[in-house]
Design a protein around this motif. Structure first.
Motif, PDB file in Angstrom:
ATOM      1  N   ASP A   1       3.111 -17.337  24.919  1.00 17.18           N
ATOM      2  CA  ASP A   1       3.099 -16.011  24.307  1.00 17.18           C
ATOM      3  C   ASP A   1       1.657 -15.572  24.036  1.00 17.18           C
ATOM      4  N   GLN A   2       1.489 -14.297  23.692  1.00 15.63           N
ATOM      5  CA  GLN A   2       0.158 -13.774  23.350  1.00 15.63           C
ATOM      6  C   GLN A   2      -0.454 -14.599  22.212  1.00 15.63           C
ATOM      7  N   TYR A   3       0.383 -14.961  21.250  1.00 13.67           N
ATOM      8  CA  TYR A   3      -0.036 -15.869  20.181  1.00 13.67           C
ATOM      9  C   TYR A   3       0.795 -17.139  20.338  1.00 13.67           C
TER      10      TYR A   3
ATOM     11  N   PRO B   1       0.872 -13.241  33.612  1.00 12.46           N
ATOM     12  CA  PRO B   1       0.683 -12.880  32.200  1.00 12.46           C
ATOM     13  C   PRO B   1       1.810 -11.977  31.723  1.00 12.46           C
ATOM     14  N   GLY B   2       2.386 -12.330  30.599  1.00 14.58           N
ATOM     15  CA  GLY B   2       3.457 -11.526  30.031  1.00 14.58           C
ATOM     16  C   GLY B   2       4.794 -11.690  30.734  1.00 14.58           C
TER      17      GLY B   2
END
Length: 107
Positions: free
Chosen positions: A19-21, A81-82
């Motif tokens: 995840d992004q974080y 990504p994502g």
């Protein structure tokens, strides 16, 4: 047939998602046969399927997260990504926790 007691062995692993974080999650693999079958190595990309159960110990509740299926993520398919990761099996990289998991809690 004679049993060695290894059937009741458990190994703990920590995975981190993409995840992004990024978040970490600790889970265990229960049973010498499953530990050998899954053969989890540090740095691998894995999809882990697990059951979550809760146990009570001295008036407190604790989650038990036990893997029942571990799959390698295809080396030929890099994560975009994502890219969505289908729940309830996050793709993650494991890290080892030394020693066997005991039912008595460290705190």
């Amino acid at each position: 047939s004679k049993t060695s007691g290894n059937e009741w062995k458990a190994q703990e692993f920590v995975i981190e998602n993409h995840d992004q974080y990024p978040r970490k999650m600790c889970f265990d693999v229960f049973g010498a046969d499953k530990i050998e079958q899954f053969n989890i190595q540090m740095g691998e990309e894995l999809t882990v399927s697990f059951d979550v159960d809760a146990r009570q110990w001295q008036d407190r509740w604790f989650n038990s997260i036990r893997a029942w299926k571990v799959e390698r993520v295809g080396a030929g398919a890099p994560m975009a990504p994502g890219a969505p990761v289908p729940p309830p099996a996050p793709s993650a990289t494991p890290a080892f926790t030394p020693g066997d998991v005991k039912d008595d809690l460290p705190f």
